[in-house]
Design a protein around this motif. Sequence first.
Motif, PDB file in Angstrom:
ATOM      1  N   ASN A 115       0.830  -1.203   0.000  1.00 19.70           N
ATOM      2  CA  ASN A 115       0.000   0.000   0.000  1.00 19.70           C
ATOM      3  C   ASN A 115       0.862   1.249   0.000  1.00 19.70           C
ATOM      4  OD1 ASN A 115       0.098   1.178   2.957  1.00 19.70           O
ATOM      5  ND2 ASN A 115      -0.076  -1.050   3.196  1.00 19.70           N
ATOM      6  N   CYS A 116       0.301   2.336  -0.510  1.00 17.68           N
ATOM      7  CA  CYS A 116       1.076   3.566  -0.703  1.00 17.68           C
ATOM      8  C   CYS A 116       1.443   4.226   0.626  1.00 17.68           C
ATOM      9  CB  CYS A 116       0.292   4.536  -1.573  1.00 17.68           C
ATOM     10  SG  CYS A 116       0.229   4.052  -3.312  1.00 17.68           S
ATOM     11  N   HIS A 117       0.577   4.134   1.617  1.00 17.23           N
ATOM     12  CA  HIS A 117       0.893   4.731   2.918  1.00 17.23           C
ATOM     13  C   HIS A 117       2.197   4.161   3.461  1.00 17.23           C
ATOM     14  CE1 HIS A 117       0.751   5.158   7.316  1.00 17.23           C
ATOM     15  NE2 HIS A 117       0.049   6.258   7.092  1.00 17.23           N
ATOM     16  N   ASP A 118       2.310   2.847   3.487  1.00 15.46           N
ATOM     17  CA  ASP A 118       3.525   2.217   3.994  1.00 15.46           C
ATOM     18  C   ASP A 118       4.715   2.476   3.080  1.00 15.46           C
ATOM     19  OD1 ASP A 118       1.922   1.328   6.026  1.00 15.46           O
ATOM     20  OD2 ASP A 118       1.952  -0.786   5.426  1.00 15.46           O
ATOM     21  N   ASN A 119       4.472   2.455   1.760  1.00 11.58           N
ATOM     22  CA  ASN A 119       5.552   2.729   0.811  1.00 11.58           C
ATOM     23  C   ASN A 119       6.173   4.101   1.055  1.00 11.58           C
ATOM     24  OD1 ASN A 119       5.006   0.291  -0.446  1.00 11.58           O
ATOM     25  ND2 ASN A 119       3.904   1.210  -2.161  1.00 11.58           N
ATOM     26  N   LEU A 120       5.320   5.108   1.258  1.00  9.55           N
ATOM     27  CA  LEU A 120       5.807   6.471   1.455  1.00  9.55           C
ATOM     28  C   LEU A 120       6.541   6.606   2.788  1.00  9.55           C
ATOM     29  CD1 LEU A 120       2.704   8.388   0.079  1.00  9.55           C
ATOM     30  CD2 LEU A 120       4.959   8.303  -0.983  1.00  9.55           C
TER      31      LEU A 120
END
Length: 216
Positions: A115-120
């Motif tokens: 997911n993008c939240h964790d990626n960022l």
Amino acid sequence: MTTDKVIEEIPVPAYEGRSARVRQGQTLYIIDTEGKQVGDFVCFNAEDPDEHVSPVHMRSSLSSIRLKPGDGLYSNRRRPLMQLTKDTVGKHDFFFPACDYYRYKIDFGLEEHPNCHDNLQKALHKYQLGHKELPDPINWFMNNALDENLDYVIEEPLSRPGDYVALLALTDVIVALSSCSQDLAPVNGFKVTPLLMQITEPAPAVPPLYRDIPYR
């Protein structure tokens, strides 16, 4: 895309995020290398990370829900940290939050989906910012529209291979970009692909040749 000097290229693999420091006067290009790929993007003031690009303040400062060249990326202190200078697509989103663990858990019953939240957050650890609460992103190339009932309809991106946006840094900033992980909806055309960040700065002026100097 530009005659400026390329000083750094940062590939962003599918399902992952990367971060970079962009100095005042440099330009960040975000390139959709294969097409139809959304990039979730956040931006912090490098000298004071409590200041960050804030979509809700952008909507207020721009009096608009669309972005066009010349627009500033406004912060939670209502000043632009970057400026959109070039855009080959013209359709982006700054309403939706980054996809996160709960999006895939609640809506799709998946526990381990990227997911993008964790990626960022993971990408921001490089600059000791991974612990900070993540602001809402700008979702470059995301294609959503309002239907006749003013409800959102998300469609496949309009971006083609090589399309890009160019962002001029108005102050030193730390940015992070995630290749959006959504492969269960039309957000990325049901396929997640890489992005590329490219940082450029103006090429030094070339002095005129001796023969071009007027005789005195």
